[in-house]
Design a protein around this motif. Structure first.
Motif, PDB file in Angstrom:
ATOM      1  N   ALA A   1       0.956  -1.160  -0.082  1.00 55.70           N
ATOM      2  CA  ALA A   1      -0.006   0.112  -0.034  1.00 55.70           C
ATOM      3  C   ALA A   1       0.847   1.220  -0.010  1.00 55.70           C
ATOM      4  CB  ALA A   1      -0.928   0.085   1.284  1.00 55.70           C
ATOM      5  N   ILE A   2       2.086   1.222   0.626  1.00 55.96           N
ATOM      6  CA  ILE A   2       2.989   2.561   0.492  1.00 55.96           C
ATOM      7  C   ILE A   2       3.916   2.356  -0.383  1.00 55.96           C
ATOM      8  CG2 ILE A   2       3.016   2.416   3.132  1.00 55.96           C
ATOM      9  CD1 ILE A   2       5.696   1.077   3.033  1.00 55.96           C
TER      10      ILE A   2
ATOM     11  N   LEU B   1      -8.131 -12.537   2.316  1.00 53.99           N
ATOM     12  CA  LEU B   1      -7.722 -11.877   1.253  1.00 53.99           C
ATOM     13  C   LEU B   1      -8.789 -12.083  -0.026  1.00 53.99           C
ATOM     14  CD1 LEU B   1      -5.698  -9.951  -0.198  1.00 53.99           C
ATOM     15  CD2 LEU B   1      -4.384 -12.073  -0.886  1.00 53.99           C
ATOM     16  N   LYS B   2      -9.319 -13.404   0.202  1.00 56.72           N
ATOM     17  CA  LYS B   2     -10.198 -13.959  -1.034  1.00 56.72           C
ATOM     18  C   LYS B   2     -11.539 -13.233  -0.891  1.00 56.72           C
ATOM     19  CE  LYS B   2     -11.778 -18.090  -3.195  1.00 56.72           C
ATOM     20  NZ  LYS B   2     -12.010 -19.581  -3.097  1.00 56.72           N
ATOM     21  N   LYS B   3     -11.737 -12.791   0.449  1.00 53.60           N
ATOM     22  CA  LYS B   3     -13.189 -12.061   0.575  1.00 53.60           C
ATOM     23  C   LYS B   3     -13.134 -10.480   0.182  1.00 53.60           C
ATOM     24  CE  LYS B   3     -14.530 -14.819   4.666  1.00 53.60           C
ATOM     25  NZ  LYS B   3     -14.883 -14.753   6.010  1.00 53.60           N
ATOM     26  N   GLU B   4     -11.759 -10.088   0.447  1.00 52.66           N
ATOM     27  CA  GLU B   4     -11.545  -8.620   0.171  1.00 52.66           C
ATOM     28  C   GLU B   4     -11.456  -8.301  -1.187  1.00 52.66           C
ATOM     29  OE1 GLU B   4      -9.370  -7.450   4.454  1.00 52.66           O
ATOM     30  OE2 GLU B   4      -8.153  -8.126   2.686  1.00 52.66           O
ATOM     31  N   ILE B   5     -10.613  -9.069  -2.017  1.00 53.73           N
ATOM     32  CA  ILE B   5     -10.289  -8.680  -3.472  1.00 53.73           C
ATOM     33  C   ILE B   5     -10.465  -9.877  -4.400  1.00 53.73           C
ATOM     34  CG2 ILE B   5      -8.741  -6.882  -2.913  1.00 53.73           C
ATOM     35  CD1 ILE B   5      -6.629  -8.808  -3.556  1.00 53.73           C
ATOM     36  N   GLY B   6     -10.825 -11.009  -3.853  1.00 50.74           N
ATOM     37  CA  GLY B   6     -11.026 -12.102  -4.573  1.00 50.74           C
ATOM     38  C   GLY B   6      -9.781 -13.069  -5.077  1.00 50.74           C
ATOM     39  N   LYS B   7      -8.820 -12.854  -4.555  1.00 46.25           N
ATOM     40  CA  LYS B   7      -7.514 -13.275  -4.790  1.00 46.25           C
ATOM     41  C   LYS B   7      -6.928 -14.214  -3.524  1.00 46.25           C
ATOM     42  CE  LYS B   7      -6.109 -10.009  -8.281  1.00 46.25           C
ATOM     43  NZ  LYS B   7      -5.125  -9.248  -8.619  1.00 46.25           N
ATOM     44  N   THR B   8      -6.089 -15.299  -3.815  1.00 41.17           N
ATOM     45  CA  THR B   8      -5.432 -16.155  -2.752  1.00 41.17           C
ATOM     46  C   THR B   8      -4.046 -15.819  -2.850  1.00 41.17           C
ATOM     47  OG1 THR B   8      -5.512 -17.918  -4.078  1.00 41.17           O
ATOM     48  CG2 THR B   8      -7.635 -17.763  -2.895  1.00 41.17           C
TER      49      THR B   8
ATOM     50  N   SER C   1      -2.160  -5.990  -6.707  1.00 42.02           N
ATOM     51  CA  SER C   1      -1.841  -4.711  -6.944  1.00 42.02           C
ATOM     52  C   SER C   1      -1.640  -3.691  -5.975  1.00 42.02           C
ATOM     53  CB  SER C   1      -2.707  -4.209  -8.276  1.00 42.02           C
ATOM     54  OG  SER C   1      -3.883  -3.829  -7.607  1.00 42.02           O
ATOM     55  N   ASN C   2      -0.885  -2.907  -6.093  1.00 44.73           N
ATOM     56  CA  ASN C   2      -0.584  -1.581  -5.063  1.00 44.73           C
ATOM     57  C   ASN C   2      -2.090  -0.987  -4.778  1.00 44.73           C
ATOM     58  OD1 ASN C   2       1.931  -2.300  -5.788  1.00 44.73           O
ATOM     59  ND2 ASN C   2       2.648  -0.209  -5.269  1.00 44.73           N
ATOM     60  N   GLU C   3      -2.889  -0.802  -6.038  1.00 46.44           N
ATOM     61  CA  GLU C   3      -4.305  -0.285  -5.779  1.00 46.44           C
ATOM     62  C   GLU C   3      -5.056  -0.985  -4.787  1.00 46.44           C
ATOM     63  OE1 GLU C   3      -2.768  -0.499  -8.629  1.00 46.44           O
ATOM     64  OE2 GLU C   3      -1.999   1.520  -9.111  1.00 46.44           O
ATOM     65  N   GLU C   4      -5.122  -2.354  -5.136  1.00 44.23           N
ATOM     66  CA  GLU C   4      -5.901  -3.257  -4.204  1.00 44.23           C
ATOM     67  C   GLU C   4      -5.593  -3.110  -2.767  1.00 44.23           C
ATOM     68  OE1 GLU C   4      -7.080  -6.578  -7.759  1.00 44.23           O
ATOM     69  OE2 GLU C   4      -5.233  -6.706  -6.511  1.00 44.23           O
ATOM     70  N   ALA C   5      -4.236  -3.191  -2.626  1.00 49.06           N
ATOM     71  CA  ALA C   5      -3.782  -3.074  -1.300  1.00 49.06           C
ATOM     72  C   ALA C   5      -3.928  -1.837  -0.453  1.00 49.06           C
ATOM     73  CB  ALA C   5      -2.288  -3.232  -1.172  1.00 49.06           C
ATOM     74  N   LEU C   6      -4.088  -0.746  -1.206  1.00 49.49           N
ATOM     75  CA  LEU C   6      -4.667   0.498  -0.824  1.00 49.49           C
ATOM     76  C   LEU C   6      -6.051   0.671  -0.321  1.00 49.49           C
ATOM     77  CD1 LEU C   6      -3.016   3.079  -3.229  1.00 49.49           C
ATOM     78  CD2 LEU C   6      -2.571   3.054  -0.788  1.00 49.49           C
ATOM     79  N   LEU C   7      -6.807  -0.052  -1.269  1.00 47.05           N
ATOM     80  CA  LEU C   7      -8.095  -0.369  -0.966  1.00 47.05           C
ATOM     81  C   LEU C   7      -8.505  -1.158   0.277  1.00 47.05           C
ATOM     82  CD1 LEU C   7      -9.966  -0.638  -4.340  1.00 47.05           C
ATOM     83  CD2 LEU C   7      -9.789   1.333  -2.813  1.00 47.05           C
ATOM     84  N   ILE C   8      -7.798  -2.048   0.592  1.00 47.95           N
ATOM     85  CA  ILE C   8      -7.609  -3.091   1.796  1.00 47.95           C
ATOM     86  C   ILE C   8      -7.361  -2.234   2.972  1.00 47.95           C
ATOM     87  CG2 ILE C   8      -6.717  -4.976   2.894  1.00 47.95           C
ATOM     88  CD1 ILE C   8      -6.386  -6.394   0.264  1.00 47.95           C
TER      89      ILE C   8
ATOM     90  N   ARG D   1     -10.781   3.193   7.665  1.00 40.73           N
ATOM     91  CA  ARG D   1     -12.137   3.928   7.615  1.00 40.73           C
ATOM     92  C   ARG D   1     -13.111   2.959   6.924  1.00 40.73           C
ATOM     93  NH1 ARG D   1     -10.579   9.665   6.976  1.00 40.73           N
ATOM     94  NH2 ARG D   1      -9.088   9.873   8.430  1.00 40.73           N
ATOM     95  N   PRO D   2     -13.665   1.986   7.695  1.00 41.14           N
ATOM     96  CA  PRO D   2     -14.535   0.837   7.316  1.00 41.14           C
ATOM     97  C   PRO D   2     -15.712   1.415   6.711  1.00 41.14           C
ATOM     98  CG  PRO D   2     -14.457   0.824   9.564  1.00 41.14           C
ATOM     99  CD  PRO D   2     -13.409   2.065   9.280  1.00 41.14           C
ATOM    100  N   ASN D   3     -16.422   2.339   7.278  1.00 42.89           N
ATOM    101  CA  ASN D   3     -17.693   2.907   6.734  1.00 42.89           C
ATOM    102  C   ASN D   3     -17.690   4.247   5.837  1.00 42.89           C
ATOM    103  OD1 ASN D   3     -18.886   0.895   8.635  1.00 42.89           O
ATOM    104  ND2 ASN D   3     -18.632   2.393  10.055  1.00 42.89           N
ATOM    105  N   GLU D   4     -16.528   4.588   5.374  1.00 44.11           N
ATOM    106  CA  GLU D   4     -16.562   5.556   4.103  1.00 44.11           C
ATOM    107  C   GLU D   4     -16.078   5.169   2.821  1.00 44.11           C
ATOM    108  OE1 GLU D   4     -13.751   8.516   5.701  1.00 44.11           O
ATOM    109  OE2 GLU D   4     -14.902   8.689   7.432  1.00 44.11           O
ATOM    110  N   PRO D   5     -16.801   5.738   1.736  1.00 44.35           N
ATOM    111  CA  PRO D   5     -16.361   5.280   0.554  1.00 44.35           C
ATOM    112  C   PRO D   5     -14.887   5.644   0.155  1.00 44.35           C
ATOM    113  CG  PRO D   5     -17.420   7.453   0.461  1.00 44.35           C
ATOM    114  CD  PRO D   5     -17.814   6.600   2.095  1.00 44.35           C
TER     115      PRO D   5
END
Length: 373
Positions: free
Chosen positions: A209-210, A239-246, A252-259, A265-269
């Protein structure tokens, strides 16, 4: 023969700290005064913090006590208000300028409204002044600011035994100002990163993510296989629940940022811009995060880094080196554990630093008020 012991000047540390605050600390904070632009983009307010001036106290110490006043001085900072419309008018040719208005009187009226603003001194606030005795006089009463003994900024490694009698290893990265980071290897050999003792994030996900690539992590972590194996349980369950990968390496870095955003901030877009700004303000923004000279020195010494002592925020190299040291401590018993309660790991926060922190809080509030109005 009786030896004579001279009592040292016990107030000298207070006076020296306050002198540092006036000469360096106050200027350092005032230089952080922002360049404020109004929402329409027409006006810009600029402060010159390094040119601040202090007026002589109005009353003497004896007069202040008699009148029940506060012994203080006034702080003035030069400021300049510039109009961007004025710059655009002056840059146009006379024909183009006059053609924008129906008559010369309208043009003349508009030109008068865009006066040239000079640099002027602005009153920022009152600052209590220390007396020769190391005291402050507030409403006619002498008061003292007591020194604090705090944990010194830096990184500290320790080994603990949990409730199940299994060993766990952790490292606490303490900052002078800003969020604290804790690296953990739990009893199941999983590696985690905690932010402010609350948000728990997988270490591999945080590194991605960094902005680090898989190759960067492989170069920085000597026991890369251990880090990957330690994240297998997390990859299968969460990880499979969050981005569908195992596989973490396929992330990717973008997927790590979203995780990471989902943990912080779990309740914010979430958008990539918001998440990057969130991580930047937490660890890489000099206004929000500060290791201090002591923290940067101790971090360099402990992790064998060669980063300038003037660089007082975190960088990815710090986080990778701290994680690599923790893994080597767990796997190879290579490294030294620290005692956080040892006086060598404590420092004195004196009056100058305490005042600097309070002035910084006031400056941040002033910035919000200027932007809102």
């Amino acid at each position: 023969k009786a030896s004579i012991f001279l009592l040292p000047d016990l107030v000298a540390i207070q006076r020296e700290s306050f002198r540092w605050f006036l000469e360096e600390g106050l200027c350092e904070v005032l230089e952080c005064l922002p360049h404020v632009i109004d929402p329409t983009g027409k006006l810009e307010l600029q402060f010159f913090g390094n040119e601040y001036k202090v007026k002589f106290p109005r009353y003497s110490i004896r007069e202040v006590k008699r009148r029940d006043r506060t012994y203080n001085v006034q702080i003035y900072v030069p400021a300049k208000l510039t109009s961007k419309e004025l710059n655009s008018i002056s840059s146009n040719s006379p024909k183009e300028t006059l053609s924008q208005y129906s008559s010369f009187s309208d043009y003349q009226y508009n030109w008068k409204n865009h006066k040239k603003y000079k640099k002027r001194s602005v009153f920022i606030g009152d600052l209590p002044i220390m007396t020769n005795r190391g005291t402050f006089i507030i409403s006619g009463i002498e008061r003292v600011i007591v020194n604090q003994i705090i944990r010194s900024p830096g990184i500290y490694y320790k080994q603990e035994i949990n409730k199940n009698s299994k060993q766990t290893y952790s490292a606490s990265l303490i900052s002078n100002r800003g969020s604290w980071i804790k690296f953990e290897i739990d009893s199941k050999s999983q590696v985690w990163i905690r932010i402010d003792k609350v948000h728990k994030i997988n270490a591999y996900v945080f590194l991605r993510a960094i902005g680090l690539s898989v190759q960067d992590i492989q170069k920085g972590i000597s026991k890369y296989a251990f880090l990957l194996n330690a994240s297998e349980l997390y990859a299968k369950k969460e990880l499979k629940k969050e981005i569908g990968k195992t596989s973490l390496e396929d992330m990717s870095n973008e997927e790590a940022l979203l995780i990471v955003h989902g943990k912080l901030r779990p309740n914010e877009p979430a958008t990539l811009t918001i998440v990057k700004q969130l991580l930047y303000t937490r660890f890489f923004d000099p206004k929000r995060y500060d290791l201090g000279y002591v923290g940067r020195y101790k971090l360099n010494k402990k992790l064998n880094l060669n980063i300038s002592n003037n660089f007082r925020v975190l960088c990815p190299q710090d986080i990778v080196a701290a994680l690599d040291y923790l893994i080597n401590l767990r796997e190879q018993n290579y490294g030294v554990l620290d005692d956080i309660d040892h006086l060598g790991n404590r420092r004195i926060r004196s009056v100058g630093e305490l005042l600097q922190n309070q002035v910084r809080i006031g400056i941040n509030r002033l910035e919000k008020i200027i932007r809102e109005r």
